[in-house]
Design an enzyme around this catalytic site. Structure first.
Site, PDB file in Angstrom:
ATOM      1  N   HIS A   1       0.830  -1.207   0.000  1.00 37.16           N
ATOM      2  CA  HIS A   1       0.000   0.000   0.000  1.00 37.16           C
ATOM      3  C   HIS A   1       0.862   1.253   0.000  1.00 37.16           C
ATOM      4  O   HIS A   1       2.061   1.209   0.283  1.00 37.16           O
ATOM      5  CB  HIS A   1      -0.923   0.015   1.229  1.00 37.16           C
ATOM      6  CG  HIS A   1      -0.179   0.135   2.529  1.00 37.16           C
ATOM      7  ND1 HIS A   1       0.554  -0.907   3.070  1.00 37.16           N
ATOM      8  CD2 HIS A   1      -0.024   1.167   3.388  1.00 37.16           C
ATOM      9  CE1 HIS A   1       1.115  -0.520   4.199  1.00 37.16           C
ATOM     10  NE2 HIS A   1       0.788   0.745   4.419  1.00 37.16           N
TER      11      HIS A   1
ATOM     12  N   ASP B   1       0.530   4.881   2.045  1.00 36.76           N
ATOM     13  CA  ASP B   1      -0.232   5.223   3.252  1.00 36.76           C
ATOM     14  C   ASP B   1      -1.441   6.126   2.963  1.00 36.76           C
ATOM     15  O   ASP B   1      -1.312   7.170   2.308  1.00 36.76           O
ATOM     16  CB  ASP B   1       0.683   5.907   4.270  1.00 36.76           C
ATOM     17  CG  ASP B   1       1.634   4.901   4.904  1.00 36.76           C
ATOM     18  OD1 ASP B   1       1.244   3.729   5.060  1.00 36.76           O
ATOM     19  OD2 ASP B   1       2.773   5.291   5.235  1.00 36.76           O
TER      20      ASP B   1
ATOM     21  N   HIS C   1       4.754   0.164   0.173  1.00 35.00           N
ATOM     22  CA  HIS C   1       5.528  -0.655   1.109  1.00 35.00           C
ATOM     23  C   HIS C   1       4.650  -1.763   1.676  1.00 35.00           C
ATOM     24  O   HIS C   1       3.414  -1.722   1.581  1.00 35.00           O
ATOM     25  CB  HIS C   1       6.120   0.206   2.236  1.00 35.00           C
ATOM     26  CG  HIS C   1       5.104   0.952   3.026  1.00 35.00           C
ATOM     27  ND1 HIS C   1       4.505   2.113   2.563  1.00 35.00           N
ATOM     28  CD2 HIS C   1       4.564   0.723   4.247  1.00 35.00           C
ATOM     29  CE1 HIS C   1       3.652   2.551   3.462  1.00 35.00           C
ATOM     30  NE2 HIS C   1       3.655   1.720   4.499  1.00 35.00           N
TER      31      HIS C   1
ATOM     32  N   ARG D   1       4.980   5.876  14.237  1.00 23.57           N
ATOM     33  CA  ARG D   1       5.091   6.508  12.914  1.00 23.57           C
ATOM     34  C   ARG D   1       4.577   7.935  12.981  1.00 23.57           C
ATOM     35  O   ARG D   1       3.519   8.187  13.571  1.00 23.57           O
ATOM     36  CB  ARG D   1       4.266   5.717  11.892  1.00 23.57           C
ATOM     37  CG  ARG D   1       4.591   6.096  10.464  1.00 23.57           C
ATOM     38  CD  ARG D   1       3.749   5.309   9.483  1.00 23.57           C
ATOM     39  NE  ARG D   1       2.529   6.020   9.158  1.00 23.57           N
ATOM     40  CZ  ARG D   1       1.487   5.483   8.526  1.00 23.57           C
ATOM     41  NH1 ARG D   1       1.507   4.210   8.167  1.00 23.57           N
ATOM     42  NH2 ARG D   1       0.421   6.201   8.259  1.00 23.57           N
TER      43      ARG D   1
HETATM   44  C1  SIN Z   1       3.127   0.915   7.889  1.00 28.26           C
HETATM   45  O1  SIN Z   1       3.287   2.071   8.236  1.00 28.26           O
HETATM   46  O2  SIN Z   1       2.459   0.590   6.935  1.00 28.26           O
HETATM   47  C2  SIN Z   1       3.823  -0.161   8.707  1.00 28.26           C
HETATM   48  C3  SIN Z   1       5.196  -0.374   8.196  1.00 28.26           C
HETATM   49  C4  SIN Z   1       5.984  -1.274   9.088  1.00 28.26           C
HETATM   50  O3  SIN Z   1       5.543  -1.588  10.203  1.00 28.26           O
HETATM   51  O4  SIN Z   1       7.077  -1.663   8.687  1.00 28.26           O
END
Ligand code: SIN
Length: 293
Positions: A120, A122, A269, A284
């Site tokens: 995805h 974000d 990612h 995050r």
């Molecule tokens: C995310 O922000 O999508 C999670 C990424 C991760 O935990 O590596």
């Protein structure tokens, strides 16, 4: 995919910054296409203007950049994010107490799922999706918990000219409803009455680099507009599979207090949840973006 065969490997390289050297940071590229580790900087200290400018340039060049050994406190993390723009508040995910901009990323023995397990970009369901995300992981499992990143410049550039022509001017629906409803119940987060839904161009032009990037993802994109649903569904499926070609990817192996900063406008990612029953934990900070064009 024929473009990739018999031509001496991938040609979709990150664009060198006109040979301009970096003076305040060191750069160690992960692959020829995407990703670089940045050294020689302490993110717990305020950035000088020169450091800030070089980090911004490295992000544009490598699409995702990594920093190791950064013992960030919440204020450092939030402050670093704010250098790059206003902070984004996630429409669904849990956050640190009293800090809505500090999203929790956590999985342990009791978890039924982990964040970001599918490919995805974000919150692409927002009308103005986040420009970038800055993840600090303070607790790592003994092995596993890597994050994979894919260059959507590379994915776009590898499409056939006919497919590029077909997608030109096309828009797609990105829907948060199927992604977020019920997803954070295990964190005790109640559902909202509704979640964001937006229409975005299938190919977007990056506002900084001017490069074109494929902007559909398996996580949020539900429909191609202007074509029959069966055709749109089949084309989307092709684009999702295409975007996930390992030739466009790098894979980051976390160490405690590493930081990843990715540009959501030109990457996707996917987090690996392969470490149960161990714990992986961090936060995050997400930087607001603009309407894709
Ligand atoms: C995310 O922000 O999508 C999670 C990424 C991760 O935990 O590596």
């Amino acid at each position: 995919m024929n473009v990739l065969r018999g031509m001496g490997g991938p040609r979709y390289r990150h664009q060198a910054s006109n040979g301009m050297p970096y003076e305040t940071i060191s750069i160690d590229p992960l692959t020829p296409v995407i990703g670089a580790e940045i050294g020689g900087i302490d993110l717990t200290q305020p950035l000088s203007d020169a450091q800030f400018a070089e980090i911004e340039r490295a992000l544009a060049e490598f699409q995702v950049i990594f920093f190791r050994g950064q013992k960030l406190r919440p204020a450092d993390h939030l402050g670093f994010g704010r250098r790059f723009g206003e902070l984004h508040i996630h429409p669904a995910a849990p956050h640190a107490e009293g800090e809505p901009a500090l999203m929790r990323i956590h999985a342990d023995q009791t978890s039924k799922r982990a964040n970001g397990e599918g490919w995805h970009s974000d919150v692409s369901c927002d009308a103005e999706p986040p420009m970038g995300s800055i993840l600090h992981v303070h607790t790592c499992p003994p092995q596993g918990g890597d994050t994979l990143f894919a260059s959507m410049y590379a994915a776009y550039e590898a499409l056939s000219e006919r497919m590029k022509g077909y997608l030109d001017g096309m828009a797609a629906v990105h829907d948060g409803e199927p992604v977020y409803r019920g997803t954070y119940a295990n964190f005790g987060v109640a559902d909202k009455p509704s979640y964001p839904r937006a229409e975005h161009p299938v190919v977007r032009t990056h506002p900084v680099t001017g490069r074109k990037a494929l902007y559909v993802n398996r996580g949020f994109t539900t429909e191609l507009l202007g074509v029959p649903p069966d055709e749109g569904g089949a084309v989307l499926q092709y684009l999702f599979d295409h975007a996930e070609n390992p030739l466009f990817q790098c894979r980051f192996r976390w160490t405690e207090n590493a930081v990843a900063f990715w540009d959501n406008r030109c990457t996707q990612h996917r987090a690996m949840w392969d470490y149960w029953p161990h714990t992986r934990s961090g936060h995050r900070v997400t930087v607001q973006g603009e309407r894709p064009v």
